[in-house]
Design a protein around this motif. Sequence first.
Motif, PDB file in Angstrom:
ATOM      1  N   VAL A 342     -17.293 -15.630   2.756  1.00 17.32           N
ATOM      2  CA  VAL A 342     -16.458 -15.788   1.570  1.00 17.32           C
ATOM      3  C   VAL A 342     -16.633 -14.528   0.729  1.00 17.32           C
ATOM      4  CG1 VAL A 342     -15.986 -17.178  -0.481  1.00 17.32           C
ATOM      5  CG2 VAL A 342     -16.730 -18.292   1.635  1.00 17.32           C
ATOM      6  N   SER A 343     -15.551 -13.812   0.507  1.00 19.17           N
ATOM      7  CA  SER A 343     -15.661 -12.491  -0.107  1.00 19.17           C
ATOM      8  C   SER A 343     -14.396 -12.163  -0.884  1.00 19.17           C
ATOM      9  CB  SER A 343     -15.886 -11.438   0.990  1.00 19.17           C
ATOM     10  OG  SER A 343     -15.763 -10.131   0.486  1.00 19.17           O
ATOM     11  N   HIS A 344     -14.542 -11.325  -1.905  1.00 18.19           N
ATOM     12  CA  HIS A 344     -13.352 -10.790  -2.574  1.00 18.19           C
ATOM     13  C   HIS A 344     -13.224  -9.297  -2.335  1.00 18.19           C
ATOM     14  CE1 HIS A 344     -16.512 -10.392  -5.766  1.00 18.19           C
ATOM     15  NE2 HIS A 344     -15.997  -9.182  -5.815  1.00 18.19           N
ATOM     16  N   SER A 345     -13.932  -8.809  -1.315  1.00 19.77           N
ATOM     17  CA  SER A 345     -13.932  -7.384  -1.025  1.00 19.77           C
ATOM     18  C   SER A 345     -12.863  -7.021  -0.009  1.00 19.77           C
ATOM     19  CB  SER A 345     -15.316  -6.956  -0.497  1.00 19.77           C
ATOM     20  OG  SER A 345     -15.292  -5.619  -0.056  1.00 19.77           O
ATOM     21  N   GLY A 346     -11.811  -6.392  -0.479  1.00 15.14           N
ATOM     22  CA  GLY A 346     -10.799  -5.899   0.436  1.00 15.14           C
ATOM     23  C   GLY A 346     -11.336  -4.815   1.338  1.00 15.14           C
ATOM     24  N   ALA A 347     -12.318  -4.039   0.838  1.00 20.12           N
ATOM     25  CA  ALA A 347     -12.890  -2.961   1.642  1.00 20.12           C
ATOM     26  C   ALA A 347     -13.638  -3.513   2.855  1.00 20.12           C
ATOM     27  CB  ALA A 347     -13.836  -2.124   0.781  1.00 20.12           C
TER      28      ALA A 347
END
Length: 386
Positions: A342-347
Amino acid sequence: MMTRLAIAGYRSIRDMTVDLAPLTIVTGPNGSGKSSLYRSLRLLSDVAQGRLIASLAQEGGLSSVLWAGPEKISADMRSGRVPVQGTRRSDPIALKLGFSGADFGYAVDLGLPVPGSGFANDPEIKVEAMWNGELLGRANLFAERRGPLVTLRTSETGEWRRSPVDLSSFDTMVTHAADPRDGLELLLMRERMRNWRFYDALRTDQTAPARRPQVTTYTPVLASDGSDLTAAIATIHAIGDGAALDNAVDDAFAGSSIAFTASGPNHVTIGMRQPGMLRPLGASELSDGTLRYLLLVAALLSPRPPELMVLNEPEANLHPSLLPALARLLLASANTCQIIVVSHSGALIDALGASEQARSIALAKDMGETRVSGQRFGPDWRWPKR
């Protein structure tokens, strides 16, 4: 491997079913529902631990976690032609959680307590079902719970028989009707679910236990807070894939390697040798990002990989330059266990590229409801009927 996850009536998730891969990345902006999806997985894990009702109580009881919107959102509501409003309900109030794979599937339906029970905020387990394969049906159903009654299909004759155990409203059939004779499939599923592993509280602050000297006992599974990092890293070198660990460290920090320093009669401190340094840097000297990366390495390269590992925002405190190395580590670890990130990192998602192992699920809010971006209809799913 879990191939489908289904959630209905939980917080901002009105009704959602998603396909899962060996490595699934759940992303989306703040407030899109990522935490709700993560918590639903924790609740499913709590079923096998016998903590489902207690965990919901910690969240404020059923009334605090139920979907807060109307049962159905009409086209007129979405267009703004009519205000969002409740309508006459066609189904009972429920919180439903389920998952399935090629071998087993499981679902639980929780509802409001019986009036006058004295526990107004305590949800009751109304129905449970367990079946073979991805999609529930009468032919592949082998365990069912309705109210206190559990019925099991015998593997020898295929006949249905009643379990000798009647359940309380807060007990699950997974924990109370599973035994080698009368519920072998339930027992097997319970043990698999108990083996799920969650990492959402890896500590890297200056007082974190991972920074202190530790006794190096065999530790094939890193603790959820990373407190036994030194022992876990030493165990990987002793009985796990030490070469993969060394490669993962070198991949992120070129030319660096793990070091262990004696600290007292029985204690050891973990550190890192780095190019140009005359001595290893101890755990107390490492940056938060460096320590977090080592914690992730210890978790993902466990000598006893779980069936499912769930990581919540593993990129926290990591410099963007470390994300390609983390992506490679995730892809390699997905060969030994299923991973949900679960992440909000587009990178991080970009670093994973177009791997066949990986699947990205982007969440977004629509009229307050968490939905999968670009998904009009989810995969097939059938909830057990009350």
